[in-house]
Design an enzyme around this catalytic site. Structure first.
Site, PDB file in Angstrom:
ATOM      1  N   LEU A  38       0.318  -1.036   0.422  1.00 32.40           N
ATOM      2  CA  LEU A  38      -0.112   0.004  -0.225  1.00 32.40           C
ATOM      3  C   LEU A  38       0.498   1.321   0.344  1.00 32.40           C
ATOM      4  CD1 LEU A  38      -2.578  -0.880   3.118  1.00 32.40           C
ATOM      5  CD2 LEU A  38      -3.305  -0.819   0.536  1.00 32.40           C
ATOM      6  N   SER A 108       9.534  -0.075  -6.795  1.00 30.85           N
ATOM      7  CA  SER A 108       9.565   0.137  -6.139  1.00 30.85           C
ATOM      8  C   SER A 108       7.764   1.300  -6.517  1.00 30.85           C
ATOM      9  CB  SER A 108      10.454   1.396  -4.717  1.00 30.85           C
ATOM     10  OG  SER A 108       9.392   1.529  -3.803  1.00 30.85           O
TER      11      SER A 108
HETATM   12  P1  ADP Z   1       6.014   3.461  -0.164  1.00 31.35           P
HETATM   13  O1  ADP Z   1       6.730   3.736  -1.126  1.00 31.35           O
HETATM   14  O2  ADP Z   1       5.448   2.219   0.553  1.00 31.35           O
HETATM   15  O3  ADP Z   1       4.675   4.414   0.138  1.00 31.35           O
HETATM   16  P2  ADP Z   1       7.084   5.111   1.561  1.00 31.35           P
HETATM   17  O4  ADP Z   1       7.463   4.703   1.982  1.00 31.35           O
HETATM   18  O5  ADP Z   1       7.035   6.330   1.709  1.00 31.35           O
HETATM   19  O6  ADP Z   1       6.013   4.652   1.635  1.00 31.35           O
HETATM   20  O7  ADP Z   1       6.170   5.976   3.026  1.00 31.35           O
HETATM   21  C1  ADP Z   1       6.906   4.976   4.671  1.00 31.35           C
HETATM   22  C2  ADP Z   1       6.322   5.916   5.594  1.00 31.35           C
HETATM   23  O8  ADP Z   1       6.196   5.077   7.061  1.00 31.35           O
HETATM   24  C3  ADP Z   1       7.943   6.923   6.153  1.00 31.35           C
HETATM   25  O9  ADP Z   1       7.818   8.786   6.281  1.00 31.35           O
HETATM   26  C4  ADP Z   1       8.406   5.950   7.262  1.00 31.35           C
HETATM   27  O10 ADP Z   1       9.520   6.651   7.752  1.00 31.35           O
HETATM   28  C5  ADP Z   1       7.621   5.616   7.788  1.00 31.35           C
HETATM   29  N1  ADP Z   1       7.836   4.018   8.441  1.00 31.35           N
HETATM   30  C6  ADP Z   1       8.185   3.740   9.562  1.00 31.35           C
HETATM   31  N2  ADP Z   1       8.200   2.844  10.306  1.00 31.35           N
HETATM   32  C7  ADP Z   1       8.583   2.046   9.051  1.00 31.35           C
HETATM   33  C8  ADP Z   1       9.169   1.052   9.254  1.00 31.35           C
HETATM   34  N3  ADP Z   1       9.259   0.049   9.517  1.00 31.35           N
HETATM   35  N4  ADP Z   1       9.909   0.796   7.770  1.00 31.35           N
HETATM   36  C9  ADP Z   1       9.624   1.296   6.418  1.00 31.35           C
HETATM   37  N5  ADP Z   1       9.204   2.963   6.870  1.00 31.35           N
HETATM   38  C10 ADP Z   1       8.700   3.011   8.352  1.00 31.35           C
END
Ligand code: ADP
Length: 199
Positions: A38, A108
């Site tokens: 997600l 990603s």
């Molecule tokens: P996506 O690429 O899946 O849309 P992002 O990496 O942009 O998600 O965002 C994930 C958010 O969740 C970031 O702000 C990150 O710092 C936070 N977060 C908190 N804990 C974790 C974790 N264990 N692993 C990955 N992201 C995390």
């Protein structure tokens, strides 16, 4: 625009370097790590940290990221089912090229539909290239609470439609090689898990 050439006039040209030779001579290891999950699940965060870790170890790694690719290669594609499928198809082709060239290609993208991910896998498998599906398995409530880009808020307010997890489905993988439960693990632990799988 000129007409597209007919397929029978496009002939595959075999190179002089086999994949095996390329990997041996360059000390490379081609592989695709296909992150799915997600929005806000942590794909970009973990993929970036993984890319940095691999490059620090001297491994040729290259990340293809959702928003970045939509700025360039896939500018002009929307978020309807057909455009999402085309988005994923092109990314799979690019990842395959990087993989074949000896890179650890790290993709990603939400890639919400099982059929699209299956096609990406099949494309790699048909070419004998390693494909590792990484399910960033973060509950919707956690993603929504994080909301790093403020997109869930907009989707809930009806400012964005067709948003995965809200009014568009996310089909979780059934046989991902790696499952990362980010609500229960750190980014460093998630990276270590991926490194352990491929090195
Ligand atoms: P996506 O690429 O899946 O849309 P992002 O990496 O942009 O998600 O965002 C994930 C958010 O969740 C970031 O702000 C990150 O710092 C936070 N977060 C908190 N804990 C974790 C974790 N264990 N692993 C990955 N992201 C995390």
């Amino acid at each position: 625009m000129p007409d597209a050439p007919s397929p029978e006039n496009i002939v595959w040209h075999e190179g002089l370097v086999t994949r095996q030779t390329r990997l041996e001579k360059l000390g490379a290891r081609g592989c695709t790590l296909w992150f799915t999950g997600l929005s806000g699940s942590g794909k970009s965060t973990i993929a970036s940290a993984l890319e940095a870790e691999l490059v620090n170890r001297g491994v040729f790694a290259y990340r293809l990221d959702g928003d970045n690719v939509r700025h360039g290669l896939n500018a002009g594609l929307g978020f309807g089912p057909e455009d999402r499928a085309e988005n994923i198809r092109r990314i799979a082709e690019v990842a395959k090229l990087f993989n074949d060239a000896g890179a650890v290609a790290i993709t990603s993208f939400i890639s919400p539909y099982r059929a699209d991910r299956a096609r990406a896998r099949a494309l790699h498998e048909a070419a004998g290239l390693p494909f590792v599906e990484v399910f960033v398995d973060t509950p919707l409530e956690v993603c929504e609470a994080r909301d790093p880009k403020g997109l869930y808020k907009k989707a809930r307010a009806g400012e964005i439609t067709g948003f995965t997890g809200i009014d568009d489905p996310y089909e979780p993988p059934e046989r991902a090689e790696i499952v990362l439960k980010t609500a229960e693990m750190t980014v460093a632990e998630a990276v270590a898990c991926c490194v352990g799988e491929i090195l």
